[in-house]
Design an enzyme around this catalytic site. Sequence first.
Site, PDB file in Angstrom:
ATOM      1  N   GLY A   1       0.793  -0.805  -0.263  1.00  0.00           N
ATOM      2  CA  GLY A   1       0.050  -0.204  -0.044  1.00  0.00           C
ATOM      3  C   GLY A   1       0.933   1.655  -0.611  1.00  0.00           C
TER       4      GLY A   1
ATOM      5  N   GLN B   1       3.253   9.451   1.438  1.00  0.00           N
ATOM      6  CA  GLN B   1       4.854   9.191   1.247  1.00  0.00           C
ATOM      7  C   GLN B   1       5.477   9.769   0.328  1.00  0.00           C
ATOM      8  OE1 GLN B   1       2.670   4.904   1.816  1.00  0.00           O
ATOM      9  NE2 GLN B   1       4.697   5.320   3.019  1.00  0.00           N
TER      10      GLN B   1
ATOM     11  N   CYS C   1       6.311  -0.684   7.076  1.00  0.00           N
ATOM     12  CA  CYS C   1       6.461   1.313   6.543  1.00  0.00           C
ATOM     13  C   CYS C   1       7.714   1.307   5.206  1.00  0.00           C
ATOM     14  CB  CYS C   1       6.217   1.612   7.385  1.00  0.00           C
ATOM     15  SG  CYS C   1       4.929   3.355   6.555  1.00  0.00           S
ATOM     16  N   LEU C   2       6.872   1.994   4.122  1.00  0.00           N
ATOM     17  CA  LEU C   2       8.340   2.179   3.235  1.00  0.00           C
ATOM     18  C   LEU C   2       8.664   3.976   3.806  1.00  0.00           C
ATOM     19  CD1 LEU C   2       6.575   1.457  -0.117  1.00  0.00           C
ATOM     20  CD2 LEU C   2       7.924  -0.716   0.842  1.00  0.00           C
TER      21      LEU C   2
ATOM     22  N   HIS D   1      -3.992   0.994   8.451  1.00  0.00           N
ATOM     23  CA  HIS D   1      -2.471   1.106   7.980  1.00  0.00           C
ATOM     24  C   HIS D   1      -2.482   2.843   6.820  1.00  0.00           C
ATOM     25  CE1 HIS D   1       1.857   1.209   7.834  1.00  0.00           C
ATOM     26  NE2 HIS D   1       2.445   2.172   6.954  1.00  0.00           N
ATOM     27  N   GLU D   2      -2.632   2.382   5.995  1.00  0.00           N
ATOM     28  CA  GLU D   2      -2.360   3.433   4.380  1.00  0.00           C
ATOM     29  C   GLU D   2      -3.467   5.235   4.851  1.00  0.00           C
ATOM     30  OE1 GLU D   2      -0.191   3.142   2.994  1.00  0.00           O
ATOM     31  OE2 GLU D   2       0.350   0.632   2.732  1.00  0.00           O
TER      32      GLU D   2
ATOM     33  N   HIS E   1      -2.251   7.671   7.255  1.00  0.00           N
ATOM     34  CA  HIS E   1      -0.698   8.148   6.683  1.00  0.00           C
ATOM     35  C   HIS E   1      -1.956   9.681   7.016  1.00  0.00           C
ATOM     36  CE1 HIS E   1       2.529   5.908   6.240  1.00  0.00           C
ATOM     37  NE2 HIS E   1       1.931   4.735   6.141  1.00  0.00           N
TER      38      HIS E   1
END
Length: 197
Positions: free
Chosen positions: A51, A56, A113-114, A155-156, A159
């Site tokens: 995701g 991000q 997480c990226l 999670h997304e 953000h």
Amino acid sequence: MLRAMAIRKIAQLGHPVLRQRAREVGPGEISALGPLLRDMLETMRDAGGVGLAAPQIHESLRLVVVEVDESDRYPGLGGVPLAVLVNPVVTPLVEVGPHGPAEADSIWVYEGCLSVSGLRGRVRRPRKVRVEALDATGAPLRLEWEGFPAAVIQHEVDHLDGILFVDRADSKTLAFLPEFGRYVAGAIRVVDGAEPA
Ligand code: NI
């Protein structure tokens, strides 16, 4: 006009864009989102993520892409076909009390997480949610996800409100990737519906 897709730089923990509340996409803006959404997809796939949220890649807009390949990385957890979500809103479909959902209504995932490279940590979330959003054409979407995909979308969408998984993780479970690989047994990486041992 030919336009190549671009892999964007991913903002890392500490960058202020990750802590802002991203703004809603206006109805008149949706038709122009194509290139940005393609960049988000390309960046997510290149980085091996499941995701990605627009902040991000330094775009403070309420946009999320999710794609869970039922691959060897997350075997048996249920895949999610590509979802492109504009202005997503997540509502738990289980009761969430002041101390979170009941055990049977919870999912515990060692999240990564990226934007938090190299770290994993266990987060408890409601195991079933409704997602309301617009798709890339502006048409309304209403989805219900449970289990691992429900954790991914929460999670997304976090953000978009400037929340990172490290804010929600049990800090005693935080682990760098090599240690995660070495010491966190596969069976407890995702536990759906009962407190992990
Ligand atoms: Ni993330």
